[in-house]
Motif scaffolding. Structure first.
Motif, PDB file in Angstrom:
ATOM      1  N   THR A 195       0.915  -1.108  -0.021  1.00 49.88           N
ATOM      2  CA  THR A 195      -0.101   0.047  -0.003  1.00 49.88           C
ATOM      3  C   THR A 195       0.815   1.239   0.051  1.00 49.88           C
ATOM      4  OG1 THR A 195      -1.771  -1.119   1.299  1.00 49.88           O
ATOM      5  CG2 THR A 195      -1.899   1.178   1.257  1.00 49.88           C
TER       6      THR A 195
ATOM      7  N   LYS B  72      -9.874  12.184 -13.488  1.00 48.10           N
ATOM      8  CA  LYS B  72      -9.812  10.869 -12.870  1.00 48.10           C
ATOM      9  C   LYS B  72      -8.682  10.274 -13.300  1.00 48.10           C
ATOM     10  CE  LYS B  72     -14.857  10.360 -12.397  1.00 48.10           C
ATOM     11  NZ  LYS B  72     -15.396  11.676 -13.016  1.00 48.10           N
TER      12      LYS B  72
ATOM     13  N   GLY C 149      -6.067   9.336 -11.164  1.00 52.84           N
ATOM     14  CA  GLY C 149      -5.664   8.412 -10.162  1.00 52.84           C
ATOM     15  C   GLY C 149      -4.144   8.601  -9.774  1.00 52.84           C
TER      16      GLY C 149
ATOM     17  N   ASP D 125      -2.768   9.697  -4.258  1.00 47.40           N
ATOM     18  CA  ASP D 125      -3.660   9.154  -3.400  1.00 47.40           C
ATOM     19  C   ASP D 125      -4.310  10.239  -2.182  1.00 47.40           C
ATOM     20  OD1 ASP D 125      -3.713   6.698  -4.285  1.00 47.40           O
ATOM     21  OD2 ASP D 125      -1.473   6.638  -3.610  1.00 47.40           O
TER      22      ASP D 125
ATOM     23  N   GLN E 292     -13.334  12.893  -1.606  1.00 46.44           N
ATOM     24  CA  GLN E 292     -13.762  11.800  -0.679  1.00 46.44           C
ATOM     25  C   GLN E 292     -14.163  12.581   0.547  1.00 46.44           C
ATOM     26  OE1 GLN E 292     -13.508   8.359  -1.734  1.00 46.44           O
ATOM     27  NE2 GLN E 292     -14.697   7.926  -0.172  1.00 46.44           N
TER      28      GLN E 292
ATOM     29  N   GLY F 131     -12.326   9.049  -6.328  1.00 39.95           N
ATOM     30  CA  GLY F 131     -12.105   7.866  -7.201  1.00 39.95           C
ATOM     31  C   GLY F 131     -11.026   6.939  -6.359  1.00 39.95           C
ATOM     32  N   SER F 132     -10.285   7.389  -5.206  1.00 43.53           N
ATOM     33  CA  SER F 132      -9.163   6.675  -4.734  1.00 43.53           C
ATOM     34  C   SER F 132      -9.306   5.179  -4.398  1.00 43.53           C
ATOM     35  CB  SER F 132      -8.861   7.437  -3.293  1.00 43.53           C
ATOM     36  OG  SER F 132      -7.672   6.692  -2.817  1.00 43.53           O
ATOM     37  N   LYS F 133      -8.445   4.294  -4.499  1.00 39.13           N
ATOM     38  CA  LYS F 133      -8.638   3.008  -4.109  1.00 39.13           C
ATOM     39  C   LYS F 133      -7.881   2.693  -2.815  1.00 39.13           C
ATOM     40  CE  LYS F 133     -10.018   1.735  -8.558  1.00 39.13           C
ATOM     41  NZ  LYS F 133     -10.409   2.995  -8.812  1.00 39.13           N
ATOM     42  N   LYS F 134      -7.470   3.752  -2.284  1.00 44.53           N
ATOM     43  CA  LYS F 134      -6.599   3.500  -1.138  1.00 44.53           C
ATOM     44  C   LYS F 134      -7.136   4.455   0.084  1.00 44.53           C
ATOM     45  CE  LYS F 134      -2.670   2.576  -3.654  1.00 44.53           C
ATOM     46  NZ  LYS F 134      -1.188   3.031  -4.205  1.00 44.53           N
TER      47      LYS F 134
END
Length: 443
Positions: free
Chosen positions: A31, A83, A85, A88, A107, A314-317
């Motif tokens: 991560t 977007k 990405g 983060d 977010q 749209g963060s994945k973390k």
């Protein structure tokens, strides 16, 4: 099955579990948080102290992308709008926060009880919230204030009140202006830019009773308050400012002030820690602080700015990013900086608890004036006539950057004597009108 035969599978299972755990740890260590930030002192310090966060969170690795302010804005704006990405955690200003949260680009930040969101200064928290939800966390914040040489005011027989008026400031500037001996009555920003000369000029226009746009979004640059405020500004610097004021920004004026050449300076509260530091300023002991001057109204007389950390929608973390933001904007982080570098160097302007700390008060004699300035700034009510925008020294709409840059160039030209105040305001009005029509605010 005999007990001796049971031992082997149990051991095998334990070994397999240990391997699974170690692989899980490796997977977690992947991560990697990519943090886009600005190259100023407080942020550089955060990178150095990041190792404390990594030690406490071995499953998270921090990767820093450190950029100049202009480049940072460009990169994060492009990334979030497309977007992309790429990042983060993003460092964004008080200008972007309301625009981006409204667009759904950020977010929502979820904070726990230990974070103590109620400890955040109300003016800053309000600028980063929408519908009561926090969308960015403040790393440090500032307002603007008057910094002046008390020795010169005393010599002139003038007692500067806690909340002076602009006519009082002009009067004092005339008394302490002594260019033959290298002292100028007052220093103010003149270098063009929406966050440069226009940050100061907008607060001046606000306190003269003006605004950028009326409730129909029509630009107001040719209104009476704008003409009076800009004429006052040009006249003040022409008579009592240093030569070449139209090229001066924060750093140039800081150097002039620290060398004893500025009798007064109205600018960011963050400057107070530099001008009162004997290692940096030869007049540190003589410096005193008061609120930004007012004219027809106290509304919007001093600006409000903060650098903040936010998570792209749209963060994945999200969980890891949330953890890092909570750490770096917490009370504990401020204590860590104090322990490492001393209380005079902590990021200020964000938390009530910092200003309540006796050690901070002792290290920063400007603390009370700074907190009063920040508390008095209200981004949702910064003009005497009702305005449709949020922001004190800017209007939080996407078009403002282009408008602010163009108007800033006109104001700098008027200050340099290359054009008149009326001609500069007319040109600014034309540009602002064109941008607002293009943006679809009216036909």
């Amino acid at each position: 099955m005999p007990a001796s035969l049971l031992v082997a599978p149990v051991r095998l299972a334990a070994a397999a579990a240990a391997v699974a755990l170690s692989f899980g740890g490796l997977a977690q260590a992947q991560t990697e948080l990519v943090i886009a930030t600005v190259n100023n002192g407080h942020m550089i310090e955060m990178q150095k102290l990041g190792k404390h966060f990594e030690q406490a969170n071995p499953d998270i690795k921090l990767k820093w992308v450190t950029l100049e302010e202009g480049v940072l804005r460009q990169r994060v704006t492009t990334d979030i709008a497309t977007k992309g990405g790429q990042f983060d955690v993003m460092t964004i200003g008080l200008y972007e926060a309301p625009i981006w949260s409204k667009k759904g680009w950020l977010q929502e930040l979820k904070t726990d009880a230990a974070y103590d969101v109620d400890d955040l200064l109300p003016a800053v928290r309000s600028g980063l919230s929408m519908d009561g939800k926090l969308f960015a966390a403040p790393f440090y914040a500032e307002s603007s204030m008057l910094m002046y040489r008390k020795d010169l005011a005393d010599k002139a027989g003038v007692q500067v009140p806690e909340r002076p008026t602009w006519p009082q400031i002009k009067d004092l500037a005339s008394k302490i202006h002594d260019p033959k001996n290298g002292v100028y009555g007052i220093c103010l920003r003149g270098k063009p830019g929406w966050g440069d000369n226009m940050a100061f000029i907008t607060t001046l226009v606000n306190t003269f009773g003006g605004q950028w746009f009326d409730m129909q979004w029509k630009p107001q640059l040719e209104s009476k308050p704008w003409k009076e405020a800009v004429s006052f500004y040009v006249d003040l610097l022409k008579n009592y400012g240093p030569p070449g004021s139209s090229a001066n920004s924060f750093n140039e004026i800081l150097a002039l002030t620290n060398s004893g050449k500025c009798g007064m300076w109205v600018d960011a509260t963050i400057a107070a820690s530099f001008v009162s530091d004997p290692k940096q300023s030869k007049v540190a002991a003589q410096m005193a602080f008061a609120q930004a001057p007012t004219m027809n109204t106290p509304k919007g007389a001093n600006w409000l700015w903060s650098w903040n950390l936010a998570i792209p929608a749209g963060s994945k973390k999200v969980a890891a990013a949330q953890k890092f933001i909570s750490w770096s904007t917490s009370k504990d982080y401020i204590q860590l900086v104090a322990k490492t570098n001393g209380w005079a160097n902590v990021p200020t302007g964000t938390r009530k608890s910092t200003y309540a700390n006796p050690e901070f008060q002792k290290a920063a004699r400007f603390a009370a004036a700074e907190k009063t300035a920040i508390d008095s700034a209200n981004p949702t009510d910064s003009t005497l006539p009702k305005s449709p925008y949020v922001g004190v020294q800017f209007a939080a709409i996407p078009e403002f950057q282009a408008i602010g840059i163009a108007v800033g160039q006109q104001m700098s030209s008027a200050l340099a004597g290359r054009t008149t105040v009326d001609a500069a305001l007319k040109a600014g009005q034309v540009t602002a009108d064109r941008e607002m029509r293009k943006g679809g605010y009216y036909k």
